[in-house]
Design a protein around this motif. Structure first.
Motif, PDB file in Angstrom:
ATOM      1  N   HIS A   1      -5.142   8.203  -7.094  1.00 33.77           N
ATOM      2  CA  HIS A   1      -5.035   9.319  -6.162  1.00 33.77           C
ATOM      3  C   HIS A   1      -4.566  10.550  -6.926  1.00 33.77           C
ATOM      4  O   HIS A   1      -4.124  10.449  -8.071  1.00 33.77           O
ATOM      5  CB  HIS A   1      -4.101   8.991  -4.997  1.00 33.77           C
ATOM      6  CG  HIS A   1      -2.788   8.382  -5.392  1.00 33.77           C
ATOM      7  ND1 HIS A   1      -2.669   7.080  -5.847  1.00 33.77           N
ATOM      8  CD2 HIS A   1      -1.526   8.893  -5.419  1.00 33.77           C
ATOM      9  CE1 HIS A   1      -1.403   6.819  -6.118  1.00 33.77           C
ATOM     10  NE2 HIS A   1      -0.688   7.909  -5.882  1.00 33.77           N
TER      11      HIS A   1
ATOM     12  N   ILE B   1      -9.606   5.660   5.215  1.00 31.08           N
ATOM     13  CA  ILE B   1      -8.235   5.176   5.131  1.00 31.08           C
ATOM     14  C   ILE B   1      -7.831   4.714   6.526  1.00 31.08           C
ATOM     15  O   ILE B   1      -7.734   5.532   7.450  1.00 31.08           O
ATOM     16  CB  ILE B   1      -7.301   6.284   4.620  1.00 31.08           C
ATOM     17  CG1 ILE B   1      -7.774   6.771   3.246  1.00 31.08           C
ATOM     18  CG2 ILE B   1      -5.861   5.782   4.545  1.00 31.08           C
ATOM     19  CD1 ILE B   1      -7.038   7.985   2.733  1.00 31.08           C
TER      20      ILE B   1
ATOM     21  N   PHE C   1      -4.904   2.008   0.436  1.00 33.88           N
ATOM     22  CA  PHE C   1      -4.153   3.007   1.178  1.00 33.88           C
ATOM     23  C   PHE C   1      -4.332   2.750   2.665  1.00 33.88           C
ATOM     24  O   PHE C   1      -5.394   2.314   3.106  1.00 33.88           O
ATOM     25  CB  PHE C   1      -4.674   4.427   0.885  1.00 33.88           C
ATOM     26  CG  PHE C   1      -4.097   5.089  -0.325  1.00 33.88           C
ATOM     27  CD1 PHE C   1      -3.171   6.115  -0.212  1.00 33.88           C
ATOM     28  CD2 PHE C   1      -4.499   4.689  -1.594  1.00 33.88           C
ATOM     29  CE1 PHE C   1      -2.651   6.731  -1.339  1.00 33.88           C
ATOM     30  CE2 PHE C   1      -3.991   5.314  -2.728  1.00 33.88           C
ATOM     31  CZ  PHE C   1      -3.055   6.332  -2.598  1.00 33.88           C
TER      32      PHE C   1
ATOM     33  N   VAL D   1      -7.627  10.423  -2.253  1.00 37.28           N
ATOM     34  CA  VAL D   1      -7.649   9.015  -2.648  1.00 37.28           C
ATOM     35  C   VAL D   1      -9.028   8.657  -3.180  1.00 37.28           C
ATOM     36  O   VAL D   1     -10.048   8.979  -2.561  1.00 37.28           O
ATOM     37  CB  VAL D   1      -7.300   8.118  -1.441  1.00 37.28           C
ATOM     38  CG1 VAL D   1      -7.396   6.645  -1.820  1.00 37.28           C
ATOM     39  CG2 VAL D   1      -5.916   8.452  -0.905  1.00 37.28           C
TER      40      VAL D   1
ATOM     41  N   ASN E   1       0.647   3.291   0.205  1.00 37.99           N
ATOM     42  CA  ASN E   1      -0.303   2.824  -0.804  1.00 37.99           C
ATOM     43  C   ASN E   1       0.339   1.775  -1.690  1.00 37.99           C
ATOM     44  O   ASN E   1       1.564   1.691  -1.818  1.00 37.99           O
ATOM     45  CB  ASN E   1      -0.853   3.977  -1.640  1.00 37.99           C
ATOM     46  CG  ASN E   1       0.165   4.648  -2.520  1.00 37.99           C
ATOM     47  OD1 ASN E   1       0.905   5.519  -2.053  1.00 37.99           O
ATOM     48  ND2 ASN E   1       0.209   4.283  -3.799  1.00 37.99           N
TER      49      ASN E   1
ATOM     50  N   SER F   1      -4.727  -1.174  -6.283  1.00 37.58           N
ATOM     51  CA  SER F   1      -3.863  -0.007  -6.471  1.00 37.58           C
ATOM     52  C   SER F   1      -4.785   1.128  -6.911  1.00 37.58           C
ATOM     53  O   SER F   1      -5.054   1.290  -8.097  1.00 37.58           O
ATOM     54  CB  SER F   1      -2.794  -0.296  -7.542  1.00 37.58           C
ATOM     55  OG  SER F   1      -2.046   0.851  -7.829  1.00 37.58           O
TER      56      SER F   1
END
Length: 325
Positions: free
Chosen positions: A255, A3, A35, A217, A237, A252
């Motif tokens: 998570h 991330i 994210f 995630v 996110n 998208s």
């Protein structure tokens, strides 16, 4: 792939010098994990700290006081939601979290309130914690400003004019959610989560989390990565509106939350969900649809998409769903 951490220094104002460079970083993040962390984001740390202090005070209130402002007593679904009130992963057990919803106050004569659109209306506040209302309104204003700037940077990342999405912000759906997760139960099975696997439904989510962590995630590889708290940074996110707008270019990603790192303490987090105007059209942008190709997503309004998601998550009947239209 992890991330990424993106520094917004020099990119917080329209036309700022570093906007193009930050937009390029956003593009890489949005095509990958969906994210990213942001630091130097312009939201005062004192404001965030005060918000967390009141979050803890709210959830420490007697249950009767919280249930007096149950979201089920609100036509705009604002208020308290008890443990197990939501199941984000339909294949898992009810989520182990309690929460409080609030947002912008829309007056009774606003057209969207008159039409009964979901989440447009007034907030409920606990009588035992009178300062919570003013604090949440201040926090919402700060997060709204950051969300609108991120939408402009996303436009640049898509090789669009910086103000491309600005027309969708007229009467946005802004939801601030206060969350408390109890410790993960000992011996819990694989279907037990604080928040089950899901994607968010709107445009972007800005998350402040406490030091315990617990957010995980799902990367494009299928691997689960911990979104470990980074001091001074917010987690951002993408919600499901963005893949629709980008014809699938931006992700998208799913998570979930498991409060397994707190040493038996509750976990608190504060997500701010930015969703555009209920009647805004979500149509794939021209830079994401090659000439001669048919878009992957059918055009829809923000409201049409959200109705479908609430039906799925809360199991609303057709009659109740129609009342939210």
């Amino acid at each position: 792939m992890g991330i990424p951490l993106i520094d917004l220094t020099g990119a917080l104002q329209f036309g700022a010098a570093r906007s193009a460079a930050v937009a390029a970083e956003l593009r890489r993040a949005c095509m990958g994990p969906g994210f990213f962390y942001v630091r130097n984001h312009g939201v005062p740390q004192e404001l965030i700290a005060r918000q967390f202090a009141l979050v803890q005070q709210f959830f420490d209130l007697p249950l009767a006081g919280k249930e007096a402002i149950s979201l089920h007593k609100s036509p705009s679904m604002r208020g308290y939601e008890s443990l197990g009130g939501q199941t984000l992963d339909a294949g898992a057990r009810p989520d182990l979290k309690e929460s409080f919803y609030c947002g912008l106050d829309y007056a009774a004569d606003h057209p969207y309130v008159q039409r009964g659109y979901h989440s447009y209306g007034r907030n409920q506040w606990p009588a035992e914690l009178p300062e919570l209302g003013d604090q949440c309104r201040t926090y919402i204003a700060a997060m709204q400003q950051l969300a609108l700037r991120l939408m402009q940077l996303l436009a640049l990342s898509l090789h669009l004019p910086e103000d491309y999405f600005d027309h969708t912000h007229a009467s946005p759906m802004l939801t601030l959610r206060l969350l408390r997760y109890p410790p993960h139960p000992e011996g819990a099975d694989a279907l037990t989560f604080g928040a089950g696997e899901h994607t968010d439904w709107g445009a972007i989510t800005l998350l402040a989390q406490d030091r315990h962590g617990g957010l995980e995630v799902k990367l494009p590889s299928g691997e689960w990565a911990a979104a470990t708290p980074v001091e001074g940074a917010l987690v951002v996110n993408l919600g499901d509106m963005i893949p629709r707008w980008t014809n699938g270019l931006y992700r998208s990603n799913p998570h979930r939350v498991r409060n397994v790192h707190s040493g038996g303490a509750p976990r608190h987090s504060i997500p701010f969900f930015y969703t555009p105007d209920y009647e805004a059209q979500v149509v794939p942008v021209p830079t994401c649809v090659p000439a001669g190709e048919v878009p992957r997503y059918e055009p829809c309004t923000v409201g049409e998409h959200l109705q479908a998601m609430y039906r799925k998550t809360y199991g609303l009947s057709d009659s109740k769903q129609a009342a939210m239209a």
